[in-house]
Design a protein around this motif. Sequence first.
Motif, PDB file in Angstrom:
ATOM      1  N   MET A 164       0.000  -3.742   4.075  1.00 43.78           N
ATOM      2  CA  MET A 164      -1.307  -3.876   4.725  1.00 43.78           C
ATOM      3  C   MET A 164      -1.557  -5.359   4.988  1.00 43.78           C
ATOM      4  SD  MET A 164      -3.412  -1.408   5.303  1.00 43.78           S
ATOM      5  CE  MET A 164      -4.755  -1.509   6.457  1.00 43.78           C
ATOM      6  N   MET A 201      -5.515   5.392   1.081  1.00 42.76           N
ATOM      7  CA  MET A 201      -4.607   4.276   0.838  1.00 42.76           C
ATOM      8  C   MET A 201      -4.873   3.699  -0.541  1.00 42.76           C
ATOM      9  SD  MET A 201      -4.284   2.113   4.291  1.00 42.76           S
ATOM     10  CE  MET A 201      -5.865   1.302   4.194  1.00 42.76           C
ATOM     11  N   HIS A 224       0.825  -1.213   0.000  1.00 40.93           N
ATOM     12  CA  HIS A 224       0.000   0.000   0.000  1.00 40.93           C
ATOM     13  C   HIS A 224       0.856   1.259   0.000  1.00 40.93           C
ATOM     14  CE1 HIS A 224      -4.243  -1.254   1.570  1.00 40.93           C
ATOM     15  NE2 HIS A 224      -3.868  -1.958   0.530  1.00 40.93           N
ATOM     16  N   HIS A 260      -2.262   6.582   9.941  1.00 33.81           N
ATOM     17  CA  HIS A 260      -2.720   5.527   9.059  1.00 33.81           C
ATOM     18  C   HIS A 260      -4.210   5.241   9.177  1.00 33.81           C
ATOM     19  CE1 HIS A 260      -1.899   2.107   6.507  1.00 33.81           C
ATOM     20  NE2 HIS A 260      -2.916   1.572   7.122  1.00 33.81           N
ATOM     21  N   HIS A 262       3.429   1.111   3.053  1.00 32.76           N
ATOM     22  CA  HIS A 262       3.328   0.126   4.137  1.00 32.76           C
ATOM     23  C   HIS A 262       2.775  -1.181   3.590  1.00 32.76           C
ATOM     24  CE1 HIS A 262      -0.495   2.294   3.863  1.00 32.76           C
ATOM     25  NE2 HIS A 262      -1.062   1.149   4.170  1.00 32.76           N
TER      26      HIS A 262
HETATM   27 CU   LIG Z   1      -3.009   0.342   3.994  1.00 30.03          CU
END
Ligand SMILES: [Cu+2]
Length: 158
Positions: free
Chosen positions: A112, A88, A77, A154, A110
Motif C-alpha cells: 500500500m 485490508m 497489506h 482492491h 500488496h
Molecule cells: Cu491496502
Amino acid sequence: MEFRTLKKIMKISISLLIISGFSLHTFAAQISLVSGHVRALPPTVPNTAAYFTLKNEGANVKLIKAETPVAKEAQLHTLIEENGVVKMRQVPSYNLKAHSQLVLTSSGNHIMVMGLKQPLKVGQMVPLTLYFSDGTKKIIKLPVEKVKQEMDHHHHHH
Ligand SMILES: [Cu+2]
C-alpha cells in the motif's frame, strides 16, 4: 622448506575462500523481480498500491519493509474476509521461501503506497526499496499502469 609450507597454507586458504564463497552463494536469498506495476489512479486519490512478483532462487527469507521516495509510507497489506466483507490489514512480513515466488496482486497481498507526494503519471517508474529479514535490501522500479475496472478487487469493497 619454509617457503613450501607457506605456499601450502596459502593454497589451503584460497580453497577455503572458494568454499566459503560458494556457501554464501548457496545459503543467501537470491531475489529478482519477475514483473510488477503500480496502479494508476485519479490524481485526487492520495493512496495507491504496488503489485509485483519476486523470485527467490536462494534461501528462505522474509520481506519485512518497503519504502518509496514518491510517498510518505509503503505498508505491507493483505486482504482478509470477515463475515463476507473483504478488508485490508497491515502485516509485519511476507514469506519468500527458498526457490519459490512471492506474488502480490490486487486480490491478496500488496504494498500500500500511502500519502503520495505528487500524483503519479502513467508510464512513470516508481522506485521501491525492499528490506529483507537477512539484512539485505533491494531496489526495484515499477511502471505506473492503468488497471481495468473489472480486475479491481482492491478499492471497491462489496
Ligand atoms: Cu491496502
